[in-house]
Design a protein around this motif. Structure first.
Motif, short mmCIF file in Angstrom:
data_model
loop_
_atom_site.label_atom_id
_atom_site.label_comp_id
_atom_site.label_asym_id
_atom_site.label_seq_id
_atom_site.Cartn_x
_atom_site.Cartn_y
_atom_site.Cartn_z
N VAL A 106 0.84 -1.21 0.00
CA VAL A 106 0.00 0.00 0.00
C VAL A 106 0.88 1.26 0.00
O VAL A 106 0.57 2.24 -0.66
CB VAL A 106 -0.94 0.02 1.24
N THR A 107 1.97 1.21 0.75
CA THR A 107 2.78 2.41 0.95
C THR A 107 4.06 2.39 0.12
O THR A 107 4.94 3.22 0.32
CB THR A 107 3.17 2.55 2.44
N ALA A 108 4.17 1.43 -0.79
CA ALA A 108 5.36 1.27 -1.61
C ALA A 108 6.62 1.18 -0.74
O ALA A 108 7.66 1.76 -1.05
CB ALA A 108 5.48 2.41 -2.62
N GLY A 109 6.47 0.52 0.40
CA GLY A 109 7.62 0.30 1.27
C GLY A 109 7.95 1.46 2.19
O GLY A 109 8.86 1.37 3.01
N LEU A 110 7.20 2.56 2.10
CA LEU A 110 7.47 3.71 2.98
C LEU A 110 7.00 3.40 4.40
O LEU A 110 6.14 2.55 4.61
CB LEU A 110 6.71 4.95 2.48
N SER A 111 7.55 4.14 5.36
CA SER A 111 7.13 3.96 6.74
C SER A 111 5.92 4.84 7.06
O SER A 111 5.49 4.94 8.20
CB SER A 111 8.29 4.28 7.68
N SER A 112 5.38 5.52 6.03
CA SER A 112 4.21 6.38 6.24
C SER A 112 3.05 5.90 5.38
O SER A 112 3.24 5.15 4.42
CB SER A 112 4.57 7.82 5.85
N VAL A 113 1.83 6.33 5.75
CA VAL A 113 0.64 5.95 4.99
C VAL A 113 -0.21 7.20 4.73
O VAL A 113 -0.33 8.07 5.59
CB VAL A 113 -0.17 4.86 5.74
N ALA A 114 -0.79 7.28 3.52
CA ALA A 114 -1.65 8.40 3.15
C ALA A 114 -3.11 7.99 3.36
O ALA A 114 -3.53 6.92 2.93
CB ALA A 114 -1.41 8.77 1.68
#
Ligand code: AMP
Ligand code: MG
Length: 341
Positions: A106-114
Motif C-alpha cells: 500500500v505504501t510502496a515500502g514507505l514507513s508512512s501511509v496516506a
C-alpha cells in the motif's frame, strides 16, 4: 474477468464485495477511485495489476470514520488533528507514520501511509458497508487522465476489475491535496482542491507545494534541482522529495493527443486540434472541439473529461490555456504541466 455494474441501490453489495477481496471502482468528490481492502496484500495487489501501476507508487487509503485511523496511523500529531477537524470529510489526504497492519504494498515500502475521508455520500456509504479501510487510487489505466465519470472508468478498466459503481460525474475533477504531517512542519506534497490559502488559515506553519522542474526524469537526472530555491524555505534535496512522495515522478494525466500549454488560443488552429480554456477562440481559429470554462474550478472539473473526449475525436493536439497559479490554479497548472510533458 466480467465487470459488474452497480446502481446506487446496490452500494451495500458493492461495499461488502470489497471486504471479501473484490476490486470495485466508485465515485468520490475528487475523481473515481479503484478500491480494494487496504489490509489485504492480495486484494491490493489487484489494483496494481488492473491499472498497470508501478509498485513504487503508493496508494491513498480511504476511511468513513475517524476511529478507523487507529488501525492505519501509528500517531496523529496535534497539527494533523487540526487539519482533520477542519477538512475531513473532504478532498484532503494526510500522510501519517504507518502501523504494522498496513501492508508494505500500500505504501510502496514507505514507513508512512496516506489517508483520506472522502465527502461524497456514495463513497461514504460504500466504505461503511465495506467495513475495512479501502486503498483507492484513481480509477484509470496508469499514466492516463483520471476518470471523472463511470463511463471513463469503463473505457479504461472494463474486464479488468470486478465492479464499477455507476454514480454521477465527479464535482471537483482534480485529485485531493496531499499533506505530509510526519515531519517537523506539515508540507504540501501534491496541490489539489484544498488550496494553500485555505490550509494556512488552519496551519500557519505549513510549507507550500514545491513544484519539480520535471516530473518524469529519474532521480539521477535532476539530483541538484532542489538545492537552491528562491522562496527562502530551507532547500530540500530532490532525493528527499522523491522519498516522501515517490509517485510524483511517474508519468501522469496524459491523453493520447499531445497537450500544448498556450497563453491564448492559436489565431489559426488546424482541425486536428482541440482547445480548452477561459477565452473563446477567434471564430476562424479552426479548432475541431472547443470547451470554454468560466473559472479555474470549472476548468479543473472538466479537464480530464475534455482530454478523453478529444482522444475519442482523434485530435493530435490539445491546446490548454494556462491560468494564474493562485488558489486552485496551482493544482490545475500542476496537472496541465504533467499532462504536457
Ligand atoms: P493517486 O492514488 O493516483 O491519486 O496517487 C496517490 C499519491 O499520493 C501518490 O502518487 C503519492 O504522491 C501520494 N502518496 C501516497 N502515499 C504516500 C505516502 N505514504 N507518502 C507520501 N505520499 C504518498
Ligand atoms: Mg492517479
Amino acid at each position: 474477468m466480467q465487470t459488474e455494474y452497480f446502481a446506487r441501490d446496490r452500494l451495500p453489495e458493492a461495499g461488502r464485495k470489497i471486504a471479501t477481496g473484490a476490486l470495485i471502482a466508485f465515485p468520490t468528490e475528487t475523481v473515481y477511485g479503484l478500491g480494494a481492502n487496504a489490509l489485504s496484500n492480495e486484494s491490493v495487489q489487484k489494483i496494481f495489476q488492473a491499472k498497470g501501476r508501478p509498485s513504487d507508487n503508493p496508494l491513498i487509503v480511504h476511511i468513513a470514520k475517524q476511529d478507523e485511523l487507529k488501525a492505519l496511523a501509528a500517531s496523529v500529531s496535534p497539527v494533523a488533528q487540526r487539519l482533520i477537524d477542519a477538512f475531513w470529510p473532504g478532498p484532503l489526504t494526510l500522510v501519517f507514520p504507518k502501523t504494522e497492519q498496513v501492508p508494505d504494498l500500500v505504501t510502496a515500502g514507505l514507513s508512512s501511509v496516506a489517508v483520506r475521508m472522502p465527502a461524497h455520500p456514495w463513497a461514504l456509504e460504500l466504505l461503511e458497508y465495506a467495513g475495512v479501510p479501502v486503498a483507492a487510487p484513481s480509477a484509470n489505466r496508469s499514466g492516463s487522465p483520471s476518470a471523472t465519470t463511470w463511463q471513463a472508468v469503463r473505457e479504461d478498466l472494463d474486464g479488468r476489475v470486478d465492479g464499477i459503481v455507476c454514480g454521477p460525474p465527479t464535482e471537483i475533477g482534480l485529485e485531493s491535496t496531499v499533506v505530509d504531517t510526519t515531519g517537523p512542519r506539515p508540507r504540501i506534497l501534491r496541490p489539489g482542491k484544498i488550496t494553500y490559502e485555505e490550509l494556512v488559515q488552519v496551519c500557519p506553519e505549513i510549507e507550500p507545494y514545491l513544484p519539480k522542474v520535471s516530473h518524469t526524469q529519474d532521480v539521477d537526472d535532476n539530483e541538484n534541482e532542489m538545492e537552491s530555491n528562491k522562496s527562502g524555505r530551507p532547500a530540500l534535496t530532490e532525493d528527499k522529495v522523491l522519498l516522501n512522495s515517490p509517485g510524483l515522478r511517474h508519468r501522469h494525466y496524459q491523453p493520447k493527443a499531445k497537450v500544448r500549454l498556450v497563453s491564448e488560443p492559436l489565431a489559426k488552429a488546424d482541425s486536428q486540434s482541440s482547445f480548452i480554456g477561459l477565452q473563446l477562440p477567434n471564430p476562424s481559429a479552426g479548432y475541431l472541439e472547443i470547451q470554454i470554462v468560466g473559472n479555474a474550478e470549472e476548468y479543473g472539473r472538466d479537464l480530464f473529461d475534455f482530454f478523453r473526449r478529444s482522444d475519442r475525436l482523434g485530435v493530435l493536439h490539445i491546446d490548454c490555456q494556462i491560468v494564474p497559479e493562485v488558489g486552485v490554479g496551482v493544482a490545475l497548472m500542476d496537472r496541465l504541466k504533467r499532462a504536457s510533458e
